[in-house]
Design a protein around this motif. Structure first.
Motif, PDB file in Angstrom:
ATOM      1  N   ALA A  48      12.521  -1.925   7.171  1.00  0.00           N
ATOM      2  CA  ALA A  48      11.923  -3.167   7.391  1.00  0.00           C
ATOM      3  C   ALA A  48      10.689  -3.387   6.559  1.00  0.00           C
ATOM      4  O   ALA A  48      10.362  -4.182   6.017  1.00  0.00           O
ATOM      5  CB  ALA A  48      11.827  -3.439   8.606  1.00  0.00           C
ATOM      6  N   ALA A  49       9.833  -2.277   6.585  1.00  0.00           N
ATOM      7  CA  ALA A  49       8.654  -2.502   5.842  1.00  0.00           C
ATOM      8  C   ALA A  49       8.826  -2.207   4.392  1.00  0.00           C
ATOM      9  O   ALA A  49       8.158  -3.021   3.554  1.00  0.00           O
ATOM     10  CB  ALA A  49       7.707  -0.961   5.989  1.00  0.00           C
ATOM     11  N   VAL A  50       9.873  -1.686   4.025  1.00  0.00           N
ATOM     12  CA  VAL A  50      10.127  -1.688   2.367  1.00  0.00           C
ATOM     13  C   VAL A  50      10.842  -3.138   2.050  1.00  0.00           C
ATOM     14  O   VAL A  50      10.497  -3.686   0.971  1.00  0.00           O
ATOM     15  CB  VAL A  50      11.112  -0.652   2.088  1.00  0.00           C
ATOM     16  N   ALA A  51      11.364  -3.675   2.836  1.00  0.00           N
ATOM     17  CA  ALA A  51      11.870  -5.133   2.628  1.00  0.00           C
ATOM     18  C   ALA A  51      10.600  -6.093   2.605  1.00  0.00           C
ATOM     19  O   ALA A  51      10.744  -7.010   1.680  1.00  0.00           O
ATOM     20  CB  ALA A  51      12.823  -5.578   3.659  1.00  0.00           C
ATOM     21  N   VAL A  52       9.587  -5.885   3.329  1.00  0.00           N
ATOM     22  CA  VAL A  52       8.531  -6.785   3.256  1.00  0.00           C
ATOM     23  C   VAL A  52       7.807  -6.371   2.037  1.00  0.00           C
ATOM     24  O   VAL A  52       7.332  -7.448   1.482  1.00  0.00           O
ATOM     25  CB  VAL A  52       7.531  -6.377   4.733  1.00  0.00           C
ATOM     26  N   ILE A  53       7.720  -5.327   1.938  1.00  0.00           N
ATOM     27  CA  ILE A  53       7.017  -4.958   0.442  1.00  0.00           C
ATOM     28  C   ILE A  53       7.760  -5.588  -0.940  1.00  0.00           C
ATOM     29  O   ILE A  53       7.179  -6.157  -1.435  1.00  0.00           O
ATOM     30  CB  ILE A  53       6.818  -3.512   0.100  1.00  0.00           C
ATOM     31  N   SER A  54       9.131  -5.619  -0.615  1.00  0.00           N
ATOM     32  CA  SER A  54       9.727  -6.178  -2.030  1.00  0.00           C
ATOM     33  C   SER A  54       9.813  -7.772  -1.967  1.00  0.00           C
ATOM     34  O   SER A  54       9.741  -8.144  -2.947  1.00  0.00           O
ATOM     35  CB  SER A  54      11.444  -5.713  -1.556  1.00  0.00           C
ATOM     36  N   GLY A  55       9.709  -8.404  -0.663  1.00  0.00           N
ATOM     37  CA  GLY A  55       9.548  -9.735  -0.865  1.00  0.00           C
ATOM     38  C   GLY A  55       7.973 -10.121  -0.582  1.00  0.00           C
ATOM     39  O   GLY A  55       7.910 -11.569  -0.775  1.00  0.00           O
ATOM     40  N   TYR A 104       4.345  -4.302   9.627  1.00  0.00           N
ATOM     41  CA  TYR A 104       4.695  -5.320   8.861  1.00  0.00           C
ATOM     42  C   TYR A 104       3.488  -5.985   8.376  1.00  0.00           C
ATOM     43  O   TYR A 104       3.401  -6.313   6.872  1.00  0.00           O
ATOM     44  CB  TYR A 104       5.707  -6.169   9.168  1.00  0.00           C
ATOM     45  N   PHE A 105       2.467  -6.421   9.101  1.00  0.00           N
ATOM     46  CA  PHE A 105       1.353  -7.102   8.583  1.00  0.00           C
ATOM     47  C   PHE A 105       0.535  -6.276   7.753  1.00  0.00           C
ATOM     48  O   PHE A 105      -0.019  -6.826   6.849  1.00  0.00           O
ATOM     49  CB  PHE A 105       0.583  -7.605  10.016  1.00  0.00           C
ATOM     50  N   ALA A 106       0.289  -4.800   8.381  1.00  0.00           N
ATOM     51  CA  ALA A 106      -0.394  -3.843   7.482  1.00  0.00           C
ATOM     52  C   ALA A 106       0.065  -3.920   6.053  1.00  0.00           C
ATOM     53  O   ALA A 106      -0.596  -3.923   4.901  1.00  0.00           O
ATOM     54  CB  ALA A 106      -0.620  -2.811   8.177  1.00  0.00           C
ATOM     55  N   VAL A 107       1.425  -3.797   5.968  1.00  0.00           N
ATOM     56  CA  VAL A 107       2.300  -3.576   4.773  1.00  0.00           C
ATOM     57  C   VAL A 107       1.711  -4.894   3.952  1.00  0.00           C
ATOM     58  O   VAL A 107       1.543  -4.811   2.665  1.00  0.00           O
ATOM     59  CB  VAL A 107       3.633  -2.996   4.898  1.00  0.00           C
ATOM     60  N   LEU A 108       2.253  -5.945   4.395  1.00  0.00           N
ATOM     61  CA  LEU A 108       1.801  -7.247   3.827  1.00  0.00           C
ATOM     62  C   LEU A 108       0.450  -7.458   3.306  1.00  0.00           C
ATOM     63  O   LEU A 108       0.222  -7.946   2.112  1.00  0.00           O
ATOM     64  CB  LEU A 108       2.404  -8.423   4.773  1.00  0.00           C
ATOM     65  N   PHE A 109      -0.533  -7.114   4.029  1.00  0.00           N
ATOM     66  CA  PHE A 109      -1.953  -7.130   3.701  1.00  0.00           C
ATOM     67  C   PHE A 109      -2.260  -6.456   2.792  1.00  0.00           C
ATOM     68  O   PHE A 109      -3.038  -6.728   1.679  1.00  0.00           O
ATOM     69  CB  PHE A 109      -2.658  -7.097   4.888  1.00  0.00           C
ATOM     70  N   ALA A 110      -1.897  -5.315   2.662  1.00  0.00           N
ATOM     71  CA  ALA A 110      -2.225  -4.029   1.659  1.00  0.00           C
ATOM     72  C   ALA A 110      -1.641  -4.793   0.456  1.00  0.00           C
ATOM     73  O   ALA A 110      -2.367  -4.610  -0.809  1.00  0.00           O
ATOM     74  CB  ALA A 110      -1.526  -2.982   1.772  1.00  0.00           C
ATOM     75  N   VAL A 111      -0.433  -5.069   0.128  1.00  0.00           N
ATOM     76  CA  VAL A 111       0.238  -5.633  -0.989  1.00  0.00           C
ATOM     77  C   VAL A 111      -0.393  -6.842  -1.531  1.00  0.00           C
ATOM     78  O   VAL A 111      -0.793  -7.134  -2.688  1.00  0.00           O
ATOM     79  CB  VAL A 111       1.533  -5.884  -0.953  1.00  0.00           C
ATOM     80  N   LEU A 112      -0.685  -7.800  -0.441  1.00  0.00           N
ATOM     81  CA  LEU A 112      -1.196  -9.069  -0.837  1.00  0.00           C
ATOM     82  C   LEU A 112      -2.485  -8.859  -1.473  1.00  0.00           C
ATOM     83  O   LEU A 112      -3.235  -9.691  -2.074  1.00  0.00           O
ATOM     84  CB  LEU A 112      -1.337 -10.089   0.105  1.00  0.00           C
TER      85      LEU A 112
END
Length: 147
Positions: A48-55, A104-112
């Protein structure tokens, strides 16, 4: 309950934000094998985290079109996240992910906030593995202590 069904339930719960890896202690306490539970929860949460990174690229483009500014600028909460990211980096966000913000929010914040996706994916995988092992081992030890 059937072991396959319970492991599928663990997999489904490991994808839910804030449940993520915290599905491990109840599953182990119910008598499931700690190793298989940890592996299944790790796979579900990491996928799921990889899917968040991809999107995340689409989300970043949408955010900047909608707000006219990069994420984290112009809001107090965004400034706090940016400050934490600058202080602790991707490893810090990934390791605190399951507890404070959700992975998922940590991943999203890091990428963003501009972290390279491969680095975010690596640290997310490491964090998920460490937390899954720690939660499974401590729960199994606790169950063994009380039985």
């Amino acid at each position: 309950m059937n072991d396959v069904l319970t492991h599928l339930l663990v997999l489904a719960c490991s994808v839910v934000p804030w449940l993520e890896l915290f599905v491990i202690p109840p599953a182990v306490a119910m008598g499931l094998n700690p190793v298989t539970v940890a592996v299944v929860a790790f796979i579900g949460n990491t996928a799921a985290a990889v899917a968040v990174i991809s999107g995340s690229a689409r989300l970043l483009e949408w955010w900047e079109r909608r707000r006219g500014r990069p994420i984290g600028e112009g809001s107090r909460s965004g400034a706090r996240v940016r400050k934490a990211f600058e202080r602790f980096g991707v490893p810090g966000l990934a390791l605190q992910g399951p507890f404070l913000s959700g992975m998922y929010f940590a991943v999203l914040f890091a990428v963003l906030l501009g972290a390279p996706r491969h680095k975010v994916a690596f640290w997310t995988t490491v964090s998920n593995a460490l937390w899954a092992i720690a939660l499974a081992a401590t729960t199994a030890a606790g169950v063994e202590l009380f039985t």
